[in-house]
Design a protein around this motif. Structure first.
Motif, PDB file in Angstrom:
ATOM      1  N   ASP A 174       5.677  12.574  16.472  1.00 20.04           N
ATOM      2  CA  ASP A 174       6.461  11.411  16.029  1.00 20.04           C
ATOM      3  C   ASP A 174       5.632  10.523  15.103  1.00 20.04           C
ATOM      4  O   ASP A 174       6.108  10.078  14.056  1.00 20.04           O
ATOM      5  CB  ASP A 174       6.936  10.586  17.228  1.00 20.04           C
ATOM      6  CG  ASP A 174       7.995  11.274  18.076  1.00 20.04           C
ATOM      7  OD1 ASP A 174       8.598  12.270  17.608  1.00 20.04           O
ATOM      8  OD2 ASP A 174       8.202  10.818  19.220  1.00 20.04           O
ATOM      9  N   GLU A 175       4.398  10.262  15.498  1.00 25.41           N
ATOM     10  CA  GLU A 175       3.532   9.395  14.689  1.00 25.41           C
ATOM     11  C   GLU A 175       3.159  10.063  13.369  1.00 25.41           C
ATOM     12  O   GLU A 175       3.129   9.418  12.323  1.00 25.41           O
ATOM     13  CB  GLU A 175       2.281   9.019  15.481  1.00 25.41           C
ATOM     14  CG  GLU A 175       1.428   7.959  14.822  1.00 25.41           C
ATOM     15  CD  GLU A 175       2.078   6.576  14.768  1.00 25.41           C
ATOM     16  OE1 GLU A 175       1.515   5.707  14.084  1.00 25.41           O
ATOM     17  OE2 GLU A 175       3.131   6.346  15.396  1.00 25.41           O
ATOM     18  N   LEU A 176       2.874  11.354  13.402  1.00 31.60           N
ATOM     19  CA  LEU A 176       2.597  12.080  12.153  1.00 31.60           C
ATOM     20  C   LEU A 176       3.786  11.995  11.206  1.00 31.60           C
ATOM     21  O   LEU A 176       3.613  11.785  10.000  1.00 31.60           O
ATOM     22  CB  LEU A 176       2.282  13.548  12.441  1.00 31.60           C
ATOM     23  CG  LEU A 176       0.880  13.894  12.894  1.00 31.60           C
ATOM     24  CD1 LEU A 176       0.801  15.365  13.280  1.00 31.60           C
ATOM     25  CD2 LEU A 176      -0.152  13.562  11.829  1.00 31.60           C
ATOM     26  N   ALA A 177       4.989  12.152  11.733  1.00 30.93           N
ATOM     27  CA  ALA A 177       6.196  12.094  10.899  1.00 30.93           C
ATOM     28  C   ALA A 177       6.372  10.713  10.284  1.00 30.93           C
ATOM     29  O   ALA A 177       6.704  10.600   9.091  1.00 30.93           O
ATOM     30  CB  ALA A 177       7.423  12.485  11.722  1.00 30.93           C
ATOM     31  N   LYS A 178       6.142   9.660  11.059  1.00 30.57           N
ATOM     32  CA  LYS A 178       6.249   8.293  10.522  1.00 30.57           C
ATOM     33  C   LYS A 178       5.260   8.081   9.392  1.00 30.57           C
ATOM     34  O   LYS A 178       5.607   7.570   8.326  1.00 30.57           O
ATOM     35  CB  LYS A 178       5.959   7.269  11.627  1.00 30.57           C
ATOM     36  CG  LYS A 178       7.083   6.996  12.550  1.00 30.57           C
ATOM     37  CD  LYS A 178       6.659   5.872  13.495  1.00 30.57           C
ATOM     38  CE  LYS A 178       7.223   6.109  14.865  1.00 30.57           C
ATOM     39  NZ  LYS A 178       6.671   5.209  15.871  1.00 30.57           N
ATOM     40  N   LEU A 179       4.019   8.437   9.645  1.00 29.67           N
ATOM     41  CA  LEU A 179       2.986   8.198   8.633  1.00 29.67           C
ATOM     42  C   LEU A 179       3.146   9.101   7.427  1.00 29.67           C
ATOM     43  O   LEU A 179       2.875   8.683   6.301  1.00 29.67           O
ATOM     44  CB  LEU A 179       1.596   8.356   9.239  1.00 29.67           C
ATOM     45  CG  LEU A 179       1.111   7.128   9.993  1.00 29.67           C
ATOM     46  CD1 LEU A 179      -0.206   7.405  10.668  1.00 29.67           C
ATOM     47  CD2 LEU A 179       0.994   5.936   9.077  1.00 29.67           C
ATOM     48  N   GLU A 180       3.579  10.325   7.638  1.00 28.03           N
ATOM     49  CA  GLU A 180       3.805  11.227   6.496  1.00 28.03           C
ATOM     50  C   GLU A 180       4.808  10.592   5.549  1.00 28.03           C
ATOM     51  O   GLU A 180       4.591  10.560   4.333  1.00 28.03           O
ATOM     52  CB  GLU A 180       4.297  12.586   6.980  1.00 28.03           C
ATOM     53  CG  GLU A 180       4.455  13.618   5.881  1.00 28.03           C
ATOM     54  CD  GLU A 180       5.675  13.437   5.000  1.00 28.03           C
ATOM     55  OE1 GLU A 180       5.570  13.628   3.764  1.00 28.03           O
ATOM     56  OE2 GLU A 180       6.742  13.077   5.539  1.00 28.03           O
ATOM     57  N   GLY A 181       5.903  10.070   6.086  1.00 26.06           N
ATOM     58  CA  GLY A 181       6.906   9.429   5.244  1.00 26.06           C
ATOM     59  C   GLY A 181       6.365   8.204   4.528  1.00 26.06           C
ATOM     60  O   GLY A 181       6.641   7.985   3.340  1.00 26.06           O
ATOM     61  N   ALA A 182       5.579   7.407   5.239  1.00 23.01           N
ATOM     62  CA  ALA A 182       5.022   6.197   4.650  1.00 23.01           C
ATOM     63  C   ALA A 182       3.984   6.501   3.564  1.00 23.01           C
ATOM     64  O   ALA A 182       3.863   5.764   2.583  1.00 23.01           O
ATOM     65  CB  ALA A 182       4.394   5.328   5.745  1.00 23.01           C
ATOM     66  N   LEU A 183       3.235   7.565   3.742  1.00 23.59           N
ATOM     67  CA  LEU A 183       2.169   7.905   2.792  1.00 23.59           C
ATOM     68  C   LEU A 183       2.637   8.758   1.619  1.00 23.59           C
ATOM     69  O   LEU A 183       1.914   8.916   0.628  1.00 23.59           O
ATOM     70  CB  LEU A 183       1.049   8.646   3.524  1.00 23.59           C
ATOM     71  CG  LEU A 183       0.267   7.845   4.579  1.00 23.59           C
ATOM     72  CD1 LEU A 183      -0.614   8.771   5.407  1.00 23.59           C
ATOM     73  CD2 LEU A 183      -0.552   6.750   3.919  1.00 23.59           C
ATOM     74  N   ALA A 184       3.842   9.298   1.716  1.00 19.52           N
ATOM     75  CA  ALA A 184       4.331  10.246   0.697  1.00 19.52           C
ATOM     76  C   ALA A 184       4.268   9.663  -0.714  1.00 19.52           C
ATOM     77  O   ALA A 184       3.882  10.364  -1.660  1.00 19.52           O
ATOM     78  CB  ALA A 184       5.747  10.692   1.024  1.00 19.52           C
ATOM     79  N   SER A 185       4.600   8.396  -0.877  1.00 17.50           N
ATOM     80  CA  SER A 185       4.613   7.806  -2.228  1.00 17.50           C
ATOM     81  C   SER A 185       3.196   7.688  -2.809  1.00 17.50           C
ATOM     82  O   SER A 185       3.037   7.628  -4.034  1.00 17.50           O
ATOM     83  CB  SER A 185       5.280   6.441  -2.209  1.00 17.50           C
ATOM     84  OG  SER A 185       4.526   5.522  -1.426  1.00 17.50           O
ATOM     85  N   LEU A 186       2.187   7.675  -1.975  1.00 14.88           N
ATOM     86  CA  LEU A 186       0.802   7.604  -2.460  1.00 14.88           C
ATOM     87  C   LEU A 186       0.294   8.963  -2.940  1.00 14.88           C
ATOM     88  O   LEU A 186      -0.698   9.033  -3.654  1.00 14.88           O
ATOM     89  CB  LEU A 186      -0.116   7.069  -1.356  1.00 14.88           C
ATOM     90  CG  LEU A 186       0.142   5.645  -0.896  1.00 14.88           C
ATOM     91  CD1 LEU A 186      -0.760   5.301   0.274  1.00 14.88           C
ATOM     92  CD2 LEU A 186      -0.024   4.666  -2.043  1.00 14.88           C
ATOM     93  N   ARG A 187       0.972  10.023  -2.505  1.00 14.83           N
ATOM     94  CA  ARG A 187       0.554  11.350  -2.908  1.00 14.83           C
ATOM     95  C   ARG A 187       1.197  11.714  -4.228  1.00 14.83           C
ATOM     96  O   ARG A 187       0.963  12.590  -4.912  1.00 14.83           O
ATOM     97  CB  ARG A 187       0.924  12.393  -1.835  1.00 14.83           C
ATOM     98  CG  ARG A 187       0.141  12.187  -0.544  1.00 14.83           C
ATOM     99  CD  ARG A 187       0.286  13.376   0.389  1.00 14.83           C
ATOM    100  NE  ARG A 187       1.650  13.641   0.814  1.00 14.83           N
ATOM    101  CZ  ARG A 187       2.243  13.066   1.847  1.00 14.83           C
ATOM    102  NH1 ARG A 187       1.595  12.186   2.569  1.00 14.83           N
ATOM    103  NH2 ARG A 187       3.475  13.385   2.179  1.00 14.83           N
TER     104      ARG A 187
END
Length: 187
Positions: A174-187
């Motif tokens: 769950d936490e990985l999924a939240k952070l993946e979405g939040a960090l996606a724009s930085l990638r």
């Protein structure tokens, strides 16, 4: 729209290792969870020699096919789970080697751990890994799966988790999924 890719990395290359067994169990649990497209990368199969690239990884001027293959795997991944045994209070050297092969490909991706060992459940290895990964702009999360006394969970060549271990999977994903979405724009 496709799901983000979670790369489960088998970090032990020792003969008789249990990392692949634990990694497959975790990958199956992650597939059931449903937030990610799940892949498994086994460092023993990748067989990366001790760093043999002539250029600094930040340049991404890779000369060898094994590095190009590894770079593609890491680049296409949106989040990571390292399956990490504890060796003498640390993590396996092949994992450090694999991490150091690349630089830019790791940035802004969340990472969790499935750690195992004796009574400490591999926690000392994870604590050593966190600053290394942070230096690559990865985001280590707090939630992880910890497996103490790994031998007690192996039955007929299979990993058999107890309820506490099994219940720790979903919070990490769950936490990985939240952070993946939040960090996606930085990638």
């Amino acid at each position: 729209m496709s799901k983000p890719v979670l790369q489960v990395v088998v970090s032990s290359v020792r003969l008789g290792r249990v990392s692949p067994i634990v990694a497959e169990w975790f990958a199956d649990e992650a597939r059931k969870h449903g937030a990610f497209e799940v892949e498994v990368a086994d460092l023993a199969e990748l067989n990366l020699p001790l760093m043999d690239e002539p250029n600094h990884p930040i340049m991404q001027a890779y000369q060898h096919e094994h590095t190009k293959r590894w770079a593609k795997i890491v680049e296409r991944s949106d989040a990571f789970v390292f399956v990490v045994p504890e060796y003498d209070h640390g993590y396996p050297a092949p994992l450090k080697n694999a991490i150091d092969y690349l630089f830019n490909e790791w940035a802004y991706k969340p990472v969790s751990f499935v750690s195992y060992g004796g009574i400490s459940a591999g926690l000392r290895a994870v604590q050593q890994l966190k600053p290394v990964l942070s230096a690559l702009r990865m985001v280590p999360i707090v939630e992880q799966v910890m497996i103490p006394m790994i031998g007690a969970h192996l039955v007929d060549g299979k990993f058999v988790p107890n309820e506490i271990i099994t219940e720790s999977v979903a919070p990490a994903l769950d936490e990985l999924a939240k952070l993946e979405g939040a960090l996606a724009s930085l990638r």
